[in-house]
Design a protein around this motif. Structure first.
Motif, PDB file in Angstrom:
ATOM      1  N   HIS A   1      81.285  45.667  31.107  1.00 57.10           N
ATOM      2  CA  HIS A   1      81.083  44.839  29.920  1.00 57.10           C
ATOM      3  C   HIS A   1      79.816  45.288  29.204  1.00 57.10           C
ATOM      4  N   TRP A   2      79.908  45.422  27.885  1.00 58.02           N
ATOM      5  CA  TRP A   2      78.754  45.831  27.098  1.00 58.02           C
ATOM      6  C   TRP A   2      78.972  45.424  25.650  1.00 58.02           C
ATOM      7  N   ASP A   3      77.887  45.439  24.888  1.00 56.51           N
ATOM      8  CA  ASP A   3      77.929  45.080  23.467  1.00 56.51           C
ATOM      9  C   ASP A   3      78.666  46.176  22.707  1.00 56.51           C
ATOM     10  N   LYS A   4      79.809  45.837  22.128  1.00 57.83           N
ATOM     11  CA  LYS A   4      80.643  46.846  21.460  1.00 57.83           C
ATOM     12  C   LYS A   4      80.016  47.391  20.174  1.00 57.83           C
ATOM     13  N   SER A   5      78.929  46.778  19.695  1.00 63.04           N
ATOM     14  CA  SER A   5      78.257  47.318  18.508  1.00 63.04           C
ATOM     15  C   SER A   5      77.579  48.647  18.808  1.00 63.04           C
ATOM     16  N   VAL A   6      77.559  49.032  20.080  1.00 66.82           N
ATOM     17  CA  VAL A   6      76.960  50.313  20.461  1.00 66.82           C
ATOM     18  C   VAL A   6      77.793  51.486  19.941  1.00 66.82           C
TER      19      VAL A   6
ATOM     20  N   VAL B   1      76.938  55.467  19.582  1.00 66.39           N
ATOM     21  CA  VAL B   1      77.726  56.495  20.268  1.00 66.39           C
ATOM     22  C   VAL B   1      78.111  57.602  19.291  1.00 66.39           C
ATOM     23  N   TRP B   2      78.559  57.208  18.092  1.00 69.82           N
ATOM     24  CA  TRP B   2      78.916  58.207  17.084  1.00 69.82           C
ATOM     25  C   TRP B   2      77.703  59.044  16.666  1.00 69.82           C
ATOM     26  N   MET B   3      76.545  58.397  16.602  1.00 76.35           N
ATOM     27  CA  MET B   3      75.329  59.134  16.258  1.00 76.35           C
ATOM     28  C   MET B   3      74.972  60.135  17.351  1.00 76.35           C
ATOM     29  N   MET B   4      75.137  59.742  18.605  1.00 78.03           N
ATOM     30  CA  MET B   4      74.885  60.652  19.720  1.00 78.03           C
ATOM     31  C   MET B   4      75.818  61.858  19.657  1.00 78.03           C
ATOM     32  N   LEU B   5      77.079  61.618  19.330  1.00 75.54           N
ATOM     33  CA  LEU B   5      78.048  62.710  19.196  1.00 75.54           C
ATOM     34  C   LEU B   5      77.664  63.640  18.045  1.00 75.54           C
ATOM     35  N   ALA B   6      77.269  63.054  16.913  1.00 74.31           N
ATOM     36  CA  ALA B   6      76.890  63.865  15.752  1.00 74.31           C
ATOM     37  C   ALA B   6      75.668  64.722  16.049  1.00 74.31           C
TER      38      ALA B   6
END
Length: 316
Positions: free
Chosen positions: A96-101, A105-110
């Motif tokens: 379980h985690w805050d889905k606003s992350v 995540v997309w920034m980490m991928l970019a």
């Protein structure tokens, strides 16, 4: 050789305690100045746990060891996911985690994809470094703007023992910050000096030393924070710690390092090390974006993959 081993060991200890002291002092200062928890989480915690990478990479680049400077960041990002998330998820599965992350995540991928592009060239120059820094600060500004409505909610969800600040006096806070910085500088100097000398003694390339010993050493703050979060079952802190650190490592650490001293790129980074790091990042992102989480069996596989990756590094 014995002295070099002592330098490496003392450097790792210095980086760990220096980052810990700096982080405690910085968070205490932020609370004293009434800086929102959101900014504490995004900037101070992210920057604080990435300070070892920054100092080691800058020190290595200025001394002509570009392979250690770049390997430190690439290796740290891989270790953050495979080793640290692996260990933490074994302690407490991430379910379980805050889905606003998702935004982060997309920034980490970019950022990871951008690094793959940059290492296709022979040098990461000052202009590229400036561009990475600008992207990071734009991302932080956007994140703050988007999340400022949730500051009260985040503060309400934060438990008192998550950030220890209330018992620190101004004098002790200043001592922690200054002492942490000084210890980090000394630790970075000892670690780079000892590891580069050992690399020459054993005939191991500086790139491999940067990707392994130095990378794991500078990831100790993330490991300590992650284990503490896992024991308290705070998946959000665990995930945010790693994602934030990976973004800072690429955009801020390499950005600042390249602005101070252009980084020469060994071809192996473009053909092997960074593609592996990107693949690991994509796999971790898929687990989060697909709402799959990281259960113990996946955590075990992560650790096995990291062990195999470390063995491969020596053979490439």
């Amino acid at each position: 050789m014995l002295l070099d081993i002592v330098f490496v060991a003392c450097g790792l200890v210095g980086l760990y305690f220096g980052a810990e002291w700096l982080l405690r002092g910085s968070v205490a200062l932020a609370w004293r100045l009434a800086i929102p928890t959101l900014i504490v989480s995004l900037v101070i915690v992210g920057f604080g746990t990435s300070m070892p990478e920054l100092l080691v990479s800058v020190r290595a680049a200025l001394s002509g060891s570009s392979d250690i400077a770049l390997g430190n960041v690439v290796g740290s990002n891989a270790a953050n996911i495979l080793l640290i998330i692996g260990v933490c998820a074994l302690i407490s599965p991430i379910t379980h985690w805050d889905k606003s992350v998702r935004r982060d995540v997309w920034m980490m991928l970019a950022a990871s994809a951008l690094l793959l592009v940059l290492v296709q060239f022979s040098v990461i120059g000052r202009l590229a470094g400036l561009g990475m820094a600008v992207i990071l600060f734009a991302y932080l500004a956007y994140t703050y703007w988007q999340g400022k409505q949730r500051v009260e909610e985040l503060n309400a969800d934060l438990e008192p023992d998550d950030i220890k600040h209330e018992s620190l006096t101004p004098g002790f806070t200043a001592l922690l910050i200054l002492g942490g910085l000084a210890t980090l500088f000394i630790g970075a100097e000892l670690l780079v000096r000892g590891s580069t000398s050992l690399a020459r003694d054993f005939g191991v390339s500086e790139a491999v030393i940067g990707l392994t010993v130095v990378a794991i050493g500078t990831s100790l703050p993330e490991l300590a924070t992650g284990i503490m979060s896992a024991m308290k079952r705070h998946s959000d802190i665990m995930i945010g710690n790693i994602i934030g650190s990976n973004i800072f490592n690429i955009l801020f650490i390499l950005g600042v390092t390249a602005m101070l001293q252009p980084i020469s790129v060994d071809p192996r980074f473009g053909s092997f090390d960074v593609p592996i790091m990107l693949a690991v990042t994509v796999a971790f992102a898929a687990l989060l974006l697909g709402n799959l989480g990281v259960r113990r069996i996946v955590a075990g596989l992560m650790l096995i993959v990291y062990a195999g990756y470390t063995v491969m590094l020596v053979q490439v």
